[in-house]
Structures are given as C-alpha cells and as structure tokens.
Design an enzyme around this catalytic site. Structure first.
Site, PDB file in Angstrom:
ATOM      1  CB  SER A 236      -0.950   0.023   1.192  1.00  0.00           C
ATOM      2  OG  SER A 236      -2.044  -0.808   0.910  1.00  0.00           O
TER       3      SER A 236
ATOM      4  CE  LYS B 283      -3.801   0.713  -1.053  1.00  0.00           C
ATOM      5  NZ  LYS B 283      -4.513   0.223   0.135  1.00  0.00           N
TER       6      LYS B 283
ATOM      7  CE1 TYR C  66      -4.661  -1.175  -4.321  1.00  0.00           C
ATOM      8  CE2 TYR C  66      -5.245  -3.501  -4.307  1.00  0.00           C
ATOM      9  CZ  TYR C  66      -4.939  -2.347  -3.627  1.00  0.00           C
ATOM     10  OH  TYR C  66      -4.896  -2.347  -2.258  1.00  0.00           O
TER      11      TYR C  66
ATOM     12  CE1 TYR D 185      -4.745   0.893   4.483  1.00  0.00           C
ATOM     13  CE2 TYR D 185      -3.158  -0.265   5.835  1.00  0.00           C
ATOM     14  CZ  TYR D 185      -3.602   0.140   4.608  1.00  0.00           C
ATOM     15  OH  TYR D 185      -2.911  -0.211   3.500  1.00  0.00           O
TER      16      TYR D 185
ATOM     17  CB  VAL E  83      -0.189  -5.820   4.179  1.00  0.00           C
ATOM     18  CG1 VAL E  83      -1.451  -5.200   4.730  1.00  0.00           C
ATOM     19  CG2 VAL E  83      -0.306  -6.103   2.698  1.00  0.00           C
TER      20      VAL E  83
HETATM   21  N1  GLU Z   1      -2.353  -5.302  -1.945  1.00  0.00           N
HETATM   22  C1  GLU Z   1      -2.864  -5.196  -0.603  1.00  0.00           C
HETATM   23  C2  GLU Z   1      -4.371  -5.389  -0.604  1.00  0.00           C
HETATM   24  O1  GLU Z   1      -5.028  -4.830  -1.407  1.00  0.00           O
HETATM   25  C3  GLU Z   1      -2.476  -3.878  -0.046  1.00  0.00           C
HETATM   26  C4  GLU Z   1      -2.943  -3.671   1.361  1.00  0.00           C
HETATM   27  C5  GLU Z   1      -1.947  -2.948   2.213  1.00  0.00           C
HETATM   28  O2  GLU Z   1      -0.763  -2.889   1.954  1.00  0.00           O
HETATM   29  O3  GLU Z   1      -2.400  -2.412   3.230  1.00  0.00           O
HETATM   30  O4  GLU Z   1      -4.914  -6.092   0.205  1.00  0.00           O
END
Ligand code: GLU
Length: 300
Positions: free
Chosen positions: A61, A64, A188, A235, A253
């Site tokens: 993430s 992003k 993505y 988050y 993650v």
């Molecule tokens: N590719 C992961 C997902 O969509 C990213 C989530 C993350 O890094 O928090 O679940």
C-alpha cells in the site's frame, strides 16, 4: 543520525513481539519476520541506513502514495468527486462503509479508495501503460532504474483477490468505476507488488519533503498528500500513529512505512511483522523512537 539509527535497530533486534506476517497474500507469508531495516535521506541528499535496508520488500500500500501523486497531477480536484479525504476508522479492506456512503470510498489510502485512484489513472490507457508510467515515476523519484514488479506476488494476490474484486464490483454497481473490475484490480495488484529496498524507498520519498526535495509534483500537491498520509496513512491506526509519531506516514502490509519529515527528510522503515491494524509492528515502534530521538514532528 547514524547513532540514532543504530540505537533504534538495536532496540528492534531485542524485541520478541514482532507481530504477524501478512498471510492473505500467500507469497508474502513466507517472508522472514526477523528482518528490520531503516533508511533516512536528508533534504540535501545525505543518507543513513541500518539493518536490512538493502533488502527488497513488497511495498504494497505504500504504492498508493505514488498513484495518488499521478492521479492528482493528471485529474486535479476532479478526483475528489470519486473519493473522499476523511479517515475511515475501519480496516484497510472494509466494505462496510462503502454501502452506507454509496460507493464513494472515504480516502485514497484504504483499498476501495486506492482502487478508484487506479481506475481513474487507467482511463483511456492499458494497464501496461499505467504500470509503465508508475514505474517511471518511482524510478525517477528514487534516481534508480533497478526497481521492478514482483510478478509472483502480483499473481498470488490476483489468485486471492476476491475481497478487492468485491469492493470494485460494488463501486461499479454504484456508478463509481469506469473500467472492468478485473482490469483495475489486476493493475492495482501489480502496483502493490512493486519491490524496493528501504534505501530506494527513502530516496523515492524525497519528492514529498517539500520545497527542498526534487520537484516531481506541485508544492500544493506535496502538502495535500502529506496531509492525507498524516490523517489516513495507517488505516484505523492513523490517529494512533499521528499521536505517537507526529509525522505523515504511509504503511503497507509488506511491513514497509514511508514517513516524511517536511522540509527535512524522507524515511523508510521495514519489518514484515504486522500489528492488529496491518501496520508494521516494529516499524511503528521505530518511527516513534525516531520522532522522539530527533525531536522532529509536524507539530513543532
Ligand atoms: N495489496 C494489498 C491489498 O489490497 C495492499 C494492502 C496494504 O498494503 O495495506 O490487500
């Protein structure tokens, strides 16, 4: 700075409670949780590293931040008709709020919001073109062409992508999706599977330092992205991170955290074990220690 990093690394090495490696993407489940790395790149380009800072990890993430930079550059304020700018207070992959709020995700850093951002930059382009543009951006930001997508991780997430696909399908049903869900999700998953070392990620983050960093995007977008990192970058642990660390950060993650000290430095921390909110356990502790020891905070 080297002394600070050495102390943080020593503290991390001594911890027994390291959190749990993400297992819902099987390819990430086999990463050794005993690793810890950290890099700091100052505004003037000086850099300092410790531990496993030269080991590649899945940025997940953290990507992003880069797609948001591309989307804001391309679409400007139009983007905000499709995604909000408020903390969600819910897990990264939650679908709960999306129904209440008619398919408009709370912010670009939760999964639903990031899917909308990727969907927006895909408009009129093939996934390969968008991923190429993203890699060019990240490589230019890092000043390093040796940054790639790990295909096995992308495949692994694609094979276990039902949850993200369901978010995409729901947004499509609400009229907030322009491309086929499989196409946007596939793009993505590949963006999330970019691999970088702490050294590369800290260098790539310099464009967010502000006036003194390399200018790949406008200064107003630098401020906006930092504001979103501070309020939404972790988050449902975002308030806690802001309270404990006081600096904008974005986690993934894979266990990575990109943290910005406006006008001063870009920091990358990596340790694969995650806490209950899906943020790096030791990474968060290291960020807190770093802020304490340097005295750096956006709050003076
Ligand atoms: N590719 C992961 C997902 O969509 C990213 C989530 C993350 O890094 O928090 O679940």
């Amino acid at each position: 700075m080297k002394t600070i990093l050495d102390r943080i690394s020593k503290h991390a090495d001594a911890q027994t409670e390291r959190g749990a490696v993400a297992s819902y993407i099987p390819e990430l489940a086999s990463v050794d949780p005993k690793q810890f790395g950290m890099s700091v790149v100052m505004a003037d380009g000086q850099s300092f590293s410790v531990g496993d800072a030269a080991t590649r990890f899945s940025i997940q993430s953290v990507s992003k931040v880069f797609t948001l930079a591309l989307a804001l550059g391309r679409l400007g304020d139009q983007l905000w008709s499709r995604v909000g700018r408020e903390p969600s207070g819910l897990p990264f992959n939650s679908i709960l709020q999306l129904e209440h709020e008619r398919g408009i995700p709370r912010n670009p850093f939760i999964n639903a919001g990031a899917l909308v951002v990727t969907d927006a930059i895909l408009a009129g382009h093939q996934p390969r073109e968008v991923l190429g543009e993203l890699l060019r951006f990240v490589r230019a930001a890092a000043g390093d062409d040796d940054i790639h997508i790990n295909k096995a991780v992308a495949k692994s997430e694609t094979e276990h992508g039902a949850r993200n696909l369901s978010l995409a399908h729901f947004m499509q049903a609400q009229g907030n999706f322009q491309n086929p869900p499989e196409m946007t999700c596939g793009t993505y998953f590949h963006q999330c599977a970019i691999e970088m070392t702490c050294e590369q990620l800290a260098r790539a983050g310099r464009f967010l330092i502000g006036a003194t960093g390399p200018s790949l995007i406008s200064q107003s977008n630098v401020r906006r992205i930092n504001a979103l990192m501070l309020t939404c970058g972790h988050y449902d642990g975002s308030g806690e991170f802001a309270y404990r660390v006081g600096l904008p950060g974005k986690s993934g993650v894979g266990g990575g955290i990109l943290m910005i000290v406006p006008n001063k430095a870009s920091v990358a921390i990596w340790s694969p074990g995650l806490n209950a909110q899906g943020n790096s356990q030791l990474g968060t502790e290291a960020a807190e220690k770093f802020a304490e020891m340097t005295g750096w905070s956006v709050f003076g």
